[in-house]
Write a protein that holds these residues in place. Sequence first.
Motif, PDB file in Angstrom:
ATOM      1  N   LEU A 152       0.757  -1.214  -0.024  1.00  0.00           N
ATOM      2  CA  LEU A 152       0.002   0.048   0.063  1.00  0.00           C
ATOM      3  C   LEU A 152       0.862   1.212   0.172  1.00  0.00           C
ATOM      4  CD1 LEU A 152      -2.881  -1.047   2.481  1.00  0.00           C
ATOM      5  CD2 LEU A 152      -2.635  -1.759  -0.023  1.00  0.00           C
ATOM      6  N   TYR A 153       2.029   1.196   0.518  1.00  0.00           N
ATOM      7  CA  TYR A 153       2.957   2.501   0.699  1.00  0.00           C
ATOM      8  C   TYR A 153       3.461   2.576  -0.847  1.00  0.00           C
ATOM      9  CZ  TYR A 153       7.004   5.391   1.900  1.00  0.00           C
ATOM     10  OH  TYR A 153       7.569   6.173   1.974  1.00  0.00           O
ATOM     11  N   GLY A 154       4.014   1.482  -1.343  1.00  0.00           N
ATOM     12  CA  GLY A 154       4.405   1.594  -2.889  1.00  0.00           C
ATOM     13  C   GLY A 154       3.401   2.296  -3.515  1.00  0.00           C
ATOM     14  N   LEU A 155       2.229   1.834  -3.566  1.00  0.00           N
ATOM     15  CA  LEU A 155       0.979   2.488  -4.446  1.00  0.00           C
ATOM     16  C   LEU A 155       0.837   4.032  -4.110  1.00  0.00           C
ATOM     17  CD1 LEU A 155      -1.437   2.193  -6.288  1.00  0.00           C
ATOM     18  CD2 LEU A 155      -2.866   1.203  -4.025  1.00  0.00           C
ATOM     19  N   GLN A 156       0.921   4.167  -2.921  1.00  0.00           N
ATOM     20  CA  GLN A 156       0.781   5.671  -2.395  1.00  0.00           C
ATOM     21  C   GLN A 156       1.818   6.287  -3.055  1.00  0.00           C
ATOM     22  OE1 GLN A 156       0.210   6.051   1.742  1.00  0.00           O
ATOM     23  NE2 GLN A 156      -1.152   4.130   1.578  1.00  0.00           N
ATOM     24  N   LYS A 157       3.103   5.991  -3.171  1.00  0.00           N
ATOM     25  CA  LYS A 157       4.132   6.656  -3.622  1.00  0.00           C
ATOM     26  C   LYS A 157       3.954   6.722  -5.137  1.00  0.00           C
ATOM     27  CE  LYS A 157       8.527   6.055  -2.830  1.00  0.00           C
ATOM     28  NZ  LYS A 157       8.936   7.187  -2.481  1.00  0.00           N
ATOM     29  N   VAL A 158       3.535   5.930  -5.761  1.00  0.00           N
ATOM     30  CA  VAL A 158       3.234   5.954  -7.216  1.00  0.00           C
ATOM     31  C   VAL A 158       2.135   7.161  -7.429  1.00  0.00           C
ATOM     32  CG1 VAL A 158       2.032   4.821  -9.151  1.00  0.00           C
ATOM     33  CG2 VAL A 158       3.826   3.632  -8.029  1.00  0.00           C
ATOM     34  N   GLN A 159       1.213   7.098  -6.725  1.00  0.00           N
ATOM     35  CA  GLN A 159       0.213   8.317  -6.782  1.00  0.00           C
ATOM     36  C   GLN A 159       0.696   9.827  -6.541  1.00  0.00           C
ATOM     37  OE1 GLN A 159      -3.317   8.576  -7.799  1.00  0.00           O
ATOM     38  NE2 GLN A 159      -4.391   8.805  -6.116  1.00  0.00           N
ATOM     39  N   ALA A 160       1.589   9.686  -5.761  1.00  0.00           N
ATOM     40  CA  ALA A 160       2.107  11.007  -5.064  1.00  0.00           C
ATOM     41  C   ALA A 160       2.955  11.344  -6.318  1.00  0.00           C
ATOM     42  CB  ALA A 160       2.347  11.046  -3.951  1.00  0.00           C
ATOM     43  N   GLU A 161       4.070  10.722  -6.787  1.00  0.00           N
ATOM     44  CA  GLU A 161       5.438  11.073  -7.047  1.00  0.00           C
ATOM     45  C   GLU A 161       5.361  10.638  -8.559  1.00  0.00           C
ATOM     46  OE1 GLU A 161       8.409   9.306  -4.772  1.00  0.00           O
ATOM     47  OE2 GLU A 161       7.532   9.668  -2.816  1.00  0.00           O
ATOM     48  N   TYR A 162       4.720   9.988  -9.317  1.00  0.00           N
ATOM     49  CA  TYR A 162       4.643   9.759 -10.536  1.00  0.00           C
ATOM     50  C   TYR A 162       3.684  10.494 -11.375  1.00  0.00           C
ATOM     51  CZ  TYR A 162       8.583   6.500  -9.608  1.00  0.00           C
ATOM     52  OH  TYR A 162       9.758   5.879  -9.399  1.00  0.00           O
ATOM     53  N   SER A 163       3.962  11.133 -12.691  1.00  0.00           N
ATOM     54  CA  SER A 163       3.331  11.567 -13.543  1.00  0.00           C
ATOM     55  C   SER A 163       3.173  10.775 -14.549  1.00  0.00           C
ATOM     56  CB  SER A 163       3.911  13.110 -14.142  1.00  0.00           C
ATOM     57  OG  SER A 163       4.963  12.773 -14.505  1.00  0.00           O
ATOM     58  N   ASN A 164       4.157  10.045 -15.166  1.00  0.00           N
ATOM     59  CA  ASN A 164       3.870   9.060 -16.181  1.00  0.00           C
ATOM     60  C   ASN A 164       2.860   7.944 -15.623  1.00  0.00           C
ATOM     61  OD1 ASN A 164       6.385   8.217 -14.591  1.00  0.00           O
ATOM     62  ND2 ASN A 164       5.909   6.379 -15.733  1.00  0.00           N
ATOM     63  N   PRO A 165       2.318   7.048 -16.678  1.00  0.00           N
ATOM     64  CA  PRO A 165       1.590   6.033 -16.457  1.00  0.00           C
ATOM     65  C   PRO A 165       2.185   4.980 -15.670  1.00  0.00           C
ATOM     66  CG  PRO A 165       1.025   6.722 -18.516  1.00  0.00           C
ATOM     67  CD  PRO A 165       2.195   7.446 -18.132  1.00  0.00           C
ATOM     68  N   VAL A 166       1.836   4.381 -14.606  1.00  0.00           N
ATOM     69  CA  VAL A 166       2.232   3.212 -13.819  1.00  0.00           C
ATOM     70  C   VAL A 166       1.284   2.101 -13.626  1.00  0.00           C
ATOM     71  CG1 VAL A 166       3.421   2.224 -11.686  1.00  0.00           C
ATOM     72  CG2 VAL A 166       4.096   4.539 -12.733  1.00  0.00           C
ATOM     73  N   TYR A 167       1.505   1.252 -14.087  1.00  0.00           N
ATOM     74  CA  TYR A 167       0.227  -0.001 -13.875  1.00  0.00           C
ATOM     75  C   TYR A 167       0.738  -0.749 -12.589  1.00  0.00           C
ATOM     76  CZ  TYR A 167      -3.222  -3.409 -15.567  1.00  0.00           C
ATOM     77  OH  TYR A 167      -4.385  -4.104 -15.736  1.00  0.00           O
ATOM     78  N   TYR A 168       0.160  -0.491 -11.467  1.00  0.00           N
ATOM     79  CA  TYR A 168       0.540  -1.028 -10.232  1.00  0.00           C
ATOM     80  C   TYR A 168      -0.220  -2.467  -9.975  1.00  0.00           C
ATOM     81  CZ  TYR A 168       2.336  -0.826  -5.250  1.00  0.00           C
ATOM     82  OH  TYR A 168       3.164  -1.048  -4.304  1.00  0.00           O
ATOM     83  N   ILE A 169       0.532  -3.374  -9.386  1.00  0.00           N
ATOM     84  CA  ILE A 169      -0.214  -4.589  -9.456  1.00  0.00           C
ATOM     85  C   ILE A 169       0.059  -5.272  -7.956  1.00  0.00           C
ATOM     86  CG2 ILE A 169      -0.445  -7.235 -10.207  1.00  0.00           C
ATOM     87  CD1 ILE A 169       0.934  -5.901 -12.747  1.00  0.00           C
ATOM     88  N   ILE A 170      -0.876  -6.023  -7.282  1.00  0.00           N
ATOM     89  CA  ILE A 170      -0.468  -6.460  -5.945  1.00  0.00           C
ATOM     90  C   ILE A 170      -1.059  -7.855  -5.921  1.00  0.00           C
ATOM     91  CG2 ILE A 170      -1.045  -6.133  -3.518  1.00  0.00           C
ATOM     92  CD1 ILE A 170      -1.585  -3.322  -3.805  1.00  0.00           C
ATOM     93  N   THR A 171      -0.297  -8.762  -5.341  1.00  0.00           N
ATOM     94  CA  THR A 171      -0.800 -10.044  -5.076  1.00  0.00           C
ATOM     95  C   THR A 171      -1.620 -10.249  -3.833  1.00  0.00           C
ATOM     96  OG1 THR A 171       0.886 -11.347  -6.102  1.00  0.00           O
ATOM     97  CG2 THR A 171      -0.250 -12.412  -4.644  1.00  0.00           C
ATOM     98  N   ALA A 172      -3.000 -10.376  -3.962  1.00  0.00           N
ATOM     99  CA  ALA A 172      -3.743 -10.562  -2.662  1.00  0.00           C
ATOM    100  C   ALA A 172      -3.869 -12.035  -2.799  1.00  0.00           C
ATOM    101  CB  ALA A 172      -4.985 -10.079  -2.657  1.00  0.00           C
ATOM    102  N   SER A 173      -5.190 -12.621  -2.466  1.00  0.00           N
ATOM    103  CA  SER A 173      -5.311 -13.971  -2.126  1.00  0.00           C
ATOM    104  C   SER A 173      -6.851 -14.217  -2.445  1.00  0.00           C
ATOM    105  CB  SER A 173      -4.724 -14.525  -0.997  1.00  0.00           C
ATOM    106  OG  SER A 173      -5.211 -15.712  -0.646  1.00  0.00           O
ATOM    107  N   ALA A 174      -7.044 -15.622  -2.701  1.00  0.00           N
ATOM    108  CA  ALA A 174      -8.632 -15.905  -2.794  1.00  0.00           C
ATOM    109  C   ALA A 174      -9.155 -15.843  -1.246  1.00  0.00           C
ATOM    110  CB  ALA A 174      -8.772 -17.427  -3.209  1.00  0.00           C
ATOM    111  N   MET A 175      -7.953 -15.927  -0.329  1.00  0.00           N
ATOM    112  CA  MET A 175      -8.359 -15.820   1.082  1.00  0.00           C
ATOM    113  C   MET A 175      -9.002 -14.325   1.599  1.00  0.00           C
ATOM    114  SD  MET A 175      -5.672 -18.162   3.382  1.00  0.00           S
ATOM    115  CE  MET A 175      -4.919 -19.707   2.407  1.00  0.00           C
ATOM    116  N   SER A 176      -8.775 -13.587   0.721  1.00  0.00           N
ATOM    117  CA  SER A 176      -9.429 -12.214   0.789  1.00  0.00           C
ATOM    118  C   SER A 176     -10.923 -12.149   0.888  1.00  0.00           C
ATOM    119  CB  SER A 176      -8.872 -11.273  -0.313  1.00  0.00           C
ATOM    120  OG  SER A 176      -7.615 -11.231  -0.644  1.00  0.00           O
ATOM    121  N   PHE A 177     -11.174 -13.279   0.109  1.00  0.00           N
ATOM    122  CA  PHE A 177     -12.863 -13.487   0.159  1.00  0.00           C
ATOM    123  C   PHE A 177     -13.137 -14.649   1.109  1.00  0.00           C
ATOM    124  CE2 PHE A 177     -11.375 -12.403  -4.129  1.00  0.00           C
ATOM    125  CZ  PHE A 177     -12.243 -11.098  -3.982  1.00  0.00           C
TER     126      PHE A 177
END
Length: 253
Positions: A112-137
């Motif tokens: 989540l911290y990495g995602l927030q850095k992308v949002q705040a610091e990058y103007s070029n398009p960044v595709y951000y991917i996180i591995t969650a799990s089926a255990m999320s559900f």
Amino acid sequence: MDIRGKRIVITGAASGIGKETLIKFLKFEGVKILAVDLDPSRLDISDNRVKTFKCDVSSSESVDKIFKEAEKVLGGIDIFYANAGFAYYEEIKKPDWKRMEKIFQTNVFSALYGLQKVQAEYSNPVYYIITASAMSFLSIPGYALYSATKAAVHSFAEAFQFELKSPHKLMIVYPIATRTNFFDAAGKKVPVPFPSQTPKQVATAVISGIRWNKKKVLPSKIFSLMMFLDRFLIYPLRIYQIIENWKRKKALG
């Protein structure tokens, strides 16, 4: 999304889903990859397009270093795959603050911290991917802490999709039990939940998700069917949890 020529960061890149996804990225012309891992020496891939970086992602300072290294060796970031994480299979018998803190720092805070850095610091398009799990559900007995971390990632992402500013994109991956080194090292003591899949299957789904600009990916059709049937039948997922709890008692009892 056209993956050719992209600058890619992958955490947890030396084994399992991370390694298989890295291998598939290398099939695209012109890519450059920063492979981040606690032990990058395990990544036995000889390709000058891959640079390795040793890092424990469980602190903000370490994540900051990953971004700085990416700027240095890649010249920027187009795809960031926050894949690093680990699981505990256990029966919780005593309070352990440090144990909880460590798994949440690695599985949740880092991504989540990495995602927030992308949002705040990058103007070029960044595709951000996180591995969650089926255990999320569907949380599984024996994986209480792990399930909690993945549910936290899922809940944050569901809301943050509305806050994420253009041109960035966010995709969450929900693998079922994946036959990685975790189960190999644990031996017969830890039963592999049903259904399960290989890291290659997950990596294939991740690449497909990127190419089609998906917001979420469920690599297992069986699990998707289980979730669908649970809407109409009487407690099938609850029965599944009871079965997994019986397996937990047999393994840890």
